[in-house]
Design a protein around this motif. Sequence first.
Motif, PDB file in Angstrom:
ATOM      1  N   ASP A 192       0.826  -1.222   0.000  1.00  0.00           N
ATOM      2  CA  ASP A 192       0.000   0.000   0.000  1.00  0.00           C
ATOM      3  C   ASP A 192       0.859   1.269   0.000  1.00  0.00           C
ATOM      4  OD1 ASP A 192       0.820  -0.846   2.473  1.00  0.00           O
ATOM      5  OD2 ASP A 192      -0.744   0.305   3.512  1.00  0.00           O
ATOM      6  N   LEU A 193       2.107   1.122   0.426  1.00  0.00           N
ATOM      7  CA  LEU A 193       2.980   2.306   0.448  1.00  0.00           C
ATOM      8  C   LEU A 193       3.577   2.617  -0.945  1.00  0.00           C
ATOM      9  CD1 LEU A 193       5.261   2.476   3.600  1.00  0.00           C
ATOM     10  CD2 LEU A 193       3.758   4.230   2.678  1.00  0.00           C
ATOM     11  N   ARG A 194       3.793   1.521  -1.671  1.00  0.00           N
ATOM     12  CA  ARG A 194       4.515   1.674  -2.948  1.00  0.00           C
ATOM     13  C   ARG A 194       3.955   2.752  -3.876  1.00  0.00           C
ATOM     14  NH1 ARG A 194       5.271  -4.563  -4.627  1.00  0.00           N
ATOM     15  NH2 ARG A 194       6.055  -5.212  -2.600  1.00  0.00           N
ATOM     16  N   PRO A 195       2.628   2.751  -4.218  1.00  0.00           N
ATOM     17  CA  PRO A 195       2.134   3.781  -5.168  1.00  0.00           C
ATOM     18  C   PRO A 195       2.332   5.206  -4.641  1.00  0.00           C
ATOM     19  CG  PRO A 195       0.342   2.320  -4.466  1.00  0.00           C
ATOM     20  CD  PRO A 195       1.563   1.876  -3.741  1.00  0.00           C
ATOM     21  N   LYS A 196       2.097   5.378  -3.378  1.00  0.00           N
ATOM     22  CA  LYS A 196       2.228   6.737  -2.809  1.00  0.00           C
ATOM     23  C   LYS A 196       3.660   7.248  -2.925  1.00  0.00           C
ATOM     24  CE  LYS A 196      -1.502   7.334   0.474  1.00  0.00           C
ATOM     25  NZ  LYS A 196      -1.861   7.256   1.902  1.00  0.00           N
ATOM     26  N   VAL A 197       4.571   6.405  -2.423  1.00  0.00           N
ATOM     27  CA  VAL A 197       5.989   6.815  -2.448  1.00  0.00           C
ATOM     28  C   VAL A 197       6.448   6.976  -3.896  1.00  0.00           C
ATOM     29  CG1 VAL A 197       8.352   6.170  -1.834  1.00  0.00           C
ATOM     30  CG2 VAL A 197       6.479   5.727  -0.254  1.00  0.00           C
ATOM     31  N   GLY A 198       5.977   6.054  -4.742  1.00  0.00           N
ATOM     32  CA  GLY A 198       6.339   6.153  -6.168  1.00  0.00           C
ATOM     33  C   GLY A 198       5.907   7.478  -6.759  1.00  0.00           C
ATOM     34  N   MET A 199       4.658   7.854  -6.496  1.00  0.00           N
ATOM     35  CA  MET A 199       4.140   9.120  -7.021  1.00  0.00           C
ATOM     36  C   MET A 199       4.957  10.307  -6.536  1.00  0.00           C
ATOM     37  SD  MET A 199       0.029   9.119  -7.193  1.00  0.00           S
ATOM     38  CE  MET A 199      -0.183  10.472  -6.073  1.00  0.00           C
ATOM     39  N   LEU A 200       5.213  10.252  -5.219  1.00  0.00           N
ATOM     40  CA  LEU A 200       5.948  11.361  -4.575  1.00  0.00           C
ATOM     41  C   LEU A 200       7.367  11.486  -5.160  1.00  0.00           C
ATOM     42  CD1 LEU A 200       4.851  13.199  -2.429  1.00  0.00           C
ATOM     43  CD2 LEU A 200       6.020  11.825  -0.693  1.00  0.00           C
ATOM     44  N   THR A 201       8.011  10.329  -5.342  1.00  0.00           N
ATOM     45  CA  THR A 201       9.381  10.346  -5.891  1.00  0.00           C
ATOM     46  C   THR A 201       9.389  10.923  -7.307  1.00  0.00           C
ATOM     47  OG1 THR A 201       9.476   8.173  -4.838  1.00  0.00           O
ATOM     48  CG2 THR A 201      11.470   8.961  -5.932  1.00  0.00           C
ATOM     49  N   ASN A 202       8.385  10.450  -8.056  1.00  0.00           N
ATOM     50  CA  ASN A 202       8.305  10.991  -9.427  1.00  0.00           C
ATOM     51  C   ASN A 202       8.091  12.504  -9.414  1.00  0.00           C
ATOM     52  OD1 ASN A 202       8.812   8.832 -11.052  1.00  0.00           O
ATOM     53  ND2 ASN A 202       6.699   8.074 -10.934  1.00  0.00           N
TER      54      ASN A 202
END
Length: 345
Positions: free
Chosen positions: A56-66
């Motif tokens: 559940d963390l992956r998409p959020k962190v991914g978006m933020l990193t991008n």
Amino acid sequence: MQEEVVKKLEEIQKAGLTDLEHVQEEQQLNEWRTCYLGKKSEVLQVMKEIPDLSVDLRPKVGMLTNQVKRNFEQGYEQRLEEIRKAALERSLQQDRLDVTLPGRRPEKGRLHPSTQTLREIANIFGQMGFQVYRGTDVETEEFNFELLNIPKYHPARDMWDTFFTTTPEVVMRTHTSPGQIHSMRENAPDPVRVILPGMCYRYEQVTSRSEFQFFQVELLAVGKSIDFRGFKGTLQDFARRMFGDNVRIRLRPDYFPFTEPSAEMDVECFICQGAGCPVCKHTGWLEIMGCGMMHPTVLMNGGYDPREYTGFAAGLGPERITMLRHHIEDIRYFWANDVRFLEQF
Ligand code: PHE
């Protein structure tokens, strides 16, 4: 865990954007890019760690990193544009061209002082109806001497110290007088009115007053009614046009084998007006040419019958005249090719 990553990304973004504000040059900007967007950058580090995070963390962190990455990329583009614009403005400012400044003058060549005088002499005699005739720099002894009434072994040959060539009988002309014979033979029996300018050579000690090469202008007139009066008038007219309306001339008896009578022509010193000065050696007169009525033998050698025809001849030295006019005290300047001398004329 989530908060930690978010906080870290925020810090990275803050640090990167603050650093970017201080970047001033393209070189610096490239270093900045390697640091914040390169393979070893912190953002990429975070990205690599995403697979280790909970689902559940992956998409959020991914978006933020991008997001951070994109902000960095945009920041980079923007800064690059700013830097280039500033550089352009700076160069426009520095290389500004003032079109109202005067242009640089191209270096112009000029005529040698002797040539200038030579042309002036040619102009003056040209106006009187004399044509310019050219001889050659080498002559045979016959033309340089014999036909001018200077036989072999005649002591008068000493007047002209001669450069001989390796070809027997061929010499460097010691004066322009051989041209008298050439032009007479070409024109006989028609009247002749010519000047013959040319370089002459003498095997002489070089001093401040005599060079081994120098210009001469021969003056020659042959016809049926040429007398001494007309001759003197011609010389007087020449002197007036060359040196000024009021200049006086005088003829002093002299000797040349090819003229009879012979004379040396002086003009009144135009520096002191005859009062006497160092240039005229306190005599008031300047010697500028040898001259005379043509010797019957020379007329005959040229193809004219001396019982019908008479003529006059003169030999002028343009360097000598140039020296007098410009107060040049050493004749060696003329052929030394020193531009500091030549540029003055
Ligand atoms: N040829 C003579 C010389 O060189 C000058 C001269 C020319 C004299 C013509 C008289 C007539 O000294």
